[in-house]
Design an enzyme around this catalytic site. Structure first.
Site, PDB file in Angstrom:
ATOM      1  N   TRP A   1      -3.000   6.954  -5.289  1.00  0.00           N
ATOM      2  CA  TRP A   1      -2.337   7.604  -4.019  1.00  0.00           C
ATOM      3  C   TRP A   1      -1.279   8.558  -4.881  1.00  0.00           C
ATOM      4  O   TRP A   1      -0.869   8.817  -5.373  1.00  0.00           O
ATOM      5  CB  TRP A   1      -1.590   6.888  -3.135  1.00  0.00           C
ATOM      6  CG  TRP A   1      -2.639   6.392  -2.015  1.00  0.00           C
ATOM      7  CD1 TRP A   1      -2.807   4.674  -2.048  1.00  0.00           C
ATOM      8  CD2 TRP A   1      -4.118   6.865  -1.481  1.00  0.00           C
ATOM      9  NE1 TRP A   1      -3.561   4.728  -1.247  1.00  0.00           N
ATOM     10  CE2 TRP A   1      -4.365   5.172  -1.093  1.00  0.00           C
ATOM     11  CE3 TRP A   1      -4.994   7.408  -1.247  1.00  0.00           C
ATOM     12  CZ2 TRP A   1      -5.746   5.121  -0.087  1.00  0.00           C
ATOM     13  CZ3 TRP A   1      -5.677   8.028   0.019  1.00  0.00           C
ATOM     14  CH2 TRP A   1      -6.394   6.844   0.051  1.00  0.00           C
TER      15      TRP A   1
ATOM     16  N   THR B   1       0.389  -1.097   0.022  1.00  0.00           N
ATOM     17  CA  THR B   1      -0.145   0.251  -0.158  1.00  0.00           C
ATOM     18  C   THR B   1       0.928   1.177   0.425  1.00  0.00           C
ATOM     19  O   THR B   1       2.093   1.393   0.465  1.00  0.00           O
ATOM     20  CB  THR B   1      -0.693  -0.007   1.252  1.00  0.00           C
ATOM     21  OG1 THR B   1       0.368   0.013   2.352  1.00  0.00           O
ATOM     22  CG2 THR B   1      -1.497  -1.040   1.682  1.00  0.00           C
TER      23      THR B   1
ATOM     24  N   LYS C   1      -6.118  11.337  -3.084  1.00  0.00           N
ATOM     25  CA  LYS C   1      -7.109  10.216  -4.491  1.00  0.00           C
ATOM     26  C   LYS C   1      -6.907  10.289  -5.862  1.00  0.00           C
ATOM     27  O   LYS C   1      -8.756  11.239  -6.396  1.00  0.00           O
ATOM     28  CB  LYS C   1      -7.511   8.749  -3.521  1.00  0.00           C
ATOM     29  CG  LYS C   1      -7.833   7.926  -4.285  1.00  0.00           C
ATOM     30  CD  LYS C   1      -8.014   7.217  -3.144  1.00  0.00           C
ATOM     31  CE  LYS C   1      -7.359   5.940  -3.399  1.00  0.00           C
ATOM     32  NZ  LYS C   1      -7.754   4.610  -2.472  1.00  0.00           N
TER      33      LYS C   1
ATOM     34  N   GLU D   1      -5.581  -4.022   2.876  1.00  0.00           N
ATOM     35  CA  GLU D   1      -5.290  -5.134   3.562  1.00  0.00           C
ATOM     36  C   GLU D   1      -6.233  -5.943   4.036  1.00  0.00           C
ATOM     37  O   GLU D   1      -6.011  -6.554   4.718  1.00  0.00           O
ATOM     38  CB  GLU D   1      -5.167  -3.937   5.189  1.00  0.00           C
ATOM     39  CG  GLU D   1      -3.555  -3.249   5.021  1.00  0.00           C
ATOM     40  CD  GLU D   1      -3.726  -1.823   4.218  1.00  0.00           C
ATOM     41  OE1 GLU D   1      -4.718  -1.769   3.359  1.00  0.00           O
ATOM     42  OE2 GLU D   1      -3.267  -1.064   5.014  1.00  0.00           O
TER      43      GLU D   1
HETATM   44  P1  AMP Z   1      -6.329   1.057  -1.116  1.00  0.00           P
HETATM   45  O1  AMP Z   1      -5.754  -0.121  -0.536  1.00  0.00           O
HETATM   46  O2  AMP Z   1      -5.084   1.474  -2.306  1.00  0.00           O
HETATM   47  O3  AMP Z   1      -7.381   0.893  -2.453  1.00  0.00           O
HETATM   48  O4  AMP Z   1      -6.735   1.800  -0.478  1.00  0.00           O
HETATM   49  C1  AMP Z   1      -8.023   2.625   0.024  1.00  0.00           C
HETATM   50  C2  AMP Z   1      -8.945   3.408   0.991  1.00  0.00           C
HETATM   51  O5  AMP Z   1      -9.114   4.080  -0.223  1.00  0.00           O
HETATM   52  C3  AMP Z   1      -9.794   3.387   1.997  1.00  0.00           C
HETATM   53  O6  AMP Z   1      -8.960   3.173   3.083  1.00  0.00           O
HETATM   54  C4  AMP Z   1     -10.278   4.733   1.377  1.00  0.00           C
HETATM   55  O7  AMP Z   1     -10.157   5.526   2.350  1.00  0.00           O
HETATM   56  C5  AMP Z   1      -9.991   4.884   0.606  1.00  0.00           C
HETATM   57  N1  AMP Z   1     -11.574   3.675  -0.418  1.00  0.00           N
HETATM   58  C6  AMP Z   1     -12.257   2.446  -1.078  1.00  0.00           C
HETATM   59  N2  AMP Z   1     -12.709   2.586  -1.536  1.00  0.00           N
HETATM   60  C7  AMP Z   1     -14.228   3.455  -1.090  1.00  0.00           C
HETATM   61  C8  AMP Z   1     -15.527   3.971  -1.397  1.00  0.00           C
HETATM   62  N3  AMP Z   1     -15.818   3.350  -1.883  1.00  0.00           N
HETATM   63  N4  AMP Z   1     -15.588   5.982  -1.214  1.00  0.00           N
HETATM   64  C9  AMP Z   1     -14.184   6.029  -0.130  1.00  0.00           C
HETATM   65  N5  AMP Z   1     -13.390   6.194  -0.430  1.00  0.00           N
HETATM   66  C10 AMP Z   1     -12.870   4.394  -0.319  1.00  0.00           C
END
Ligand code: AMP
Length: 540
Positions: free
Chosen positions: A445, A185, A440, A330
């Site tokens: 990211w 991540t 984002k 995660e």
């Molecule tokens: P990643 O591990 O890169 O997939 O990022 C995870 C993070 O993306 C989560 O902790 C959220 O902050 C954000 N995220 C994932 N899905 C959503 C969603 N449907 N709406 C808003 N934020 C999201």
């Protein structure tokens, strides 16, 4: 205690590919190749190649527990890596091709990848760092464009190795607790951290994805995972589709709206999964060049929040049902989905859309709670905001080769997501903020901290802060607030400077010059204040 008397059947991924070969040998895996033509083969062909690949890995000296990197788009070869690497007892380390060079180098060296499979269309992204990859003994390339020279050491062609390999193989994944996948991540501070999945966790996550409460993929579905295999395991769809025998359509490098619309229409896709930016682009494409995509029964969207207006536009104008989902690397990554439930039946259209725009209910297998700053549990009343914590059989219990820290895991066994949410009485969650300050953009990211540090190392910049501002196309984009040492700083200078370290999509959309950056009581940049200034129109 009286133990149950059921079989001790290890939950290992070889069972998934064996099942596909037995139950769905004639179903297809299709890929749009780099030249735009379609490749297809059956699960029976796929099965033979997965076994060959496991043999190839042994012949390259890969041992049980070794990490093997994949640097590739979504395609049939990448699907083979998803099964052949774990089948040989090794760990499939998916490398995010959008990472800046220093982070990519870091994760490969941190994981100590022994072999890396490289999509030939991506060679320019990995060749410049090849000499810094200490542990890599072999590169294996495929899809190399004709006439393209490959500048990697110890390199073999995937198809040459496969041509010589046997189709007989005895799986080496014998224990369900063996690691099978690794995905890093991007963190707010420091370098990325690795989630190390086990066969058991991915097997159970696959059941989770297959539940109707989650994505509910069935054999008759034609599934298009636009979400990359190099980021959060393409939301587990490759494993779910293979297990159930659904047709898979892989887009390869073709992520632009026009080819996606073509694939959906021609292949009669029923489930398509991607981040909001992708579906925003597709919507505008379909406005300009109408095409019937009502074959889609579930347009799955996650990674960042899907705007309510876009959900409405898909449903009303295009006749497409949108399924909003939330997850994290995660969590393997699926945590929640927002399908309507029986108690919503009598609601009006607008209220139903409000529900669909939420991040939704936790799928069976995911326990959740919200807590305040001191860890006290908060009520599920739809109003009280707290940090979301989760636990379950497909959720990381610690990071790979990182000491377990209280900012990530609680003493009583929960994972701290870093998302700030409300949960209502019926268990529907809404993300209200993030404890993190990452930007984002288009599902990827951008580290505000990295950008700030880079900007502040520019000789003409005294101070800099980067905040995420909402953007219709990309969800969020970075805005940089800078205090120059002396007078104005040309934007072009700053952009050229940042481009030496970061990919183009990291460049701030806007630079705003102010005399001083607000600080917190402990002297940190106060981004809350900056965000408020921006939303009140006082930053421009
Ligand atoms: P990643 O591990 O890169 O997939 O990022 C995870 C993070 O993306 C989560 O902790 C959220 O902050 C954000 N995220 C994932 N899905 C959503 C969603 N449907 N709406 C808003 N934020 C999201």
């Amino acid at each position: 205690m009286l133990n149950g008397l059921m079989m001790d059947y290890p939950l290992t991924l070889d069972h998934i590919v064996e099942h596909a070969n037995r139950m769905s040998p004639n179903k297809k895996v299709k890929t749009m190749l780099p030249d735009g033509s379609m490749h297809d083969y059956t699960y029976a062909d796929f099965y033979k190649r997965v076994k060959k690949l496991s043999n190839v890995l042994e012949s390259l000296g890969v041992e049980v527990g070794d990490r093997v990197g994949t640097f590739a788009w979504n395609n049939y070869q990448h699907l083979e890596f998803y099964f052949g690497i774990p089948g040989a007892g090794a760990v499939c380390h998916t490398l995010n091709l959008r990472l800046p060079h220093d982070q990519l180098t870091y994760i490969i060296n941190h994981a100590k990848d022994k072999v890396i499979f490289v999509d030939g269309t991506l060679l320019p992204l990995i060749e410049p760092i090849a000499d810094q990859l200490e542990s890599v003994q072999h590169f294996v390339v495929f899809n190399v464009p004709e006439g393209k020279e490959v500048n990697l050491p110890n390199v073999s062609q995937y198809e040459d190795l496969m041509a010589e390999a046997s189709e007989d193989y005895t799986w080496r994944c014998t224990d369900e607790n063996m690691a099978m996948g690794l995905c890093y991540t991007s963190g707010t501070t420091g370098m990325p951290k690795g989630a190390l999945y086990s066969h058991r966790s991915m097997f159970l996550h696959t059941f989770g994805v297959l539940m109707n409460a989650a994505l509910g993929v069935i054999e008759a579905d034609v599934v298009l995972p636009v979400v990359p295999q190099f980021h959060a395991m393409a939301w587990g769809l490759p494993y779910a589709c293979t297990f159930i025998g659904a047709t898979i359509v892989m887009p390869g490098p073709h992520l632009k709206p026009e080819p996606l619309a073509k694939m959906i229409g021609e292949e009669r896709v029923t489930i398509a999964a991607g981040v909001p930016t992708i579906w925003n682009g597709l919507y505008h494409e379909l406005k300009n060049n109408p095409r019937d995509i009502s074959c889609i029964t579930q347009l799955v969207v996650g990674g960042s929040a899907m705007p309510r207006g876009l959900i409405e536009a898909y449903e009303k104008e295009l006749g497409v049902n949108v399924v909003h989902a939330w997850g994290m690397t995660e969590l393997s990554p699926l945590g929640s989905t927002s399908k309507l439930q029986s108690h919503h039946q009598d609601l009006g259209e607008s209220e139903k859309l409000d529900i669909k725009a939420k991040q939704g209910y936790f799928i069976p297998g995911v326990d959740a709670r919200i807590v305040d700053l001191v860890g006290e549990e908060l009520p599920w009343d739809g109003e009280t905001m707290g940090e979301l914590q989760v636990r379950g059989p497909w959720i990381a219990g610690s990071y790979y080769k990182v000491e377990k820290r209280p900012e990530h895991f609680t003493d009583d066994g929960w994972f701290r997501t870093g998302d700030v949410v409300t949960i209502d009485e019926s268990g529907f969650m809404t993300i209200t903020d993030r404890t993190k300050d990452l930007v984002k953009s288009g599902g990827e990211w951008i580290s505000s901290v990295d950008l700030e540090n880079a900007l502040m190392s520019h000789p003409k910049i005294r101070e800099a802060a980067v905040i995420a501002v909402p953007n219709e196309q990309w969800s969020e984009r970075p805005l940089a607030v800078v205090v120059p040492v002396d007078g104005e700083v040309p934007e072009d200078d700053l952009n050229d400077y940042l481009l030496e370290q970061f990919p183009k999509f990291w460049l701030p959309d806007e630079y705003v010059v102010i005399p001083e950056i607000p600080k917190t009581s402990v002297g940190k940049l106060d981004k809350k204040v900056l965000r408020a200034m921006h939303s009140e129109g006082n930053l421009s």
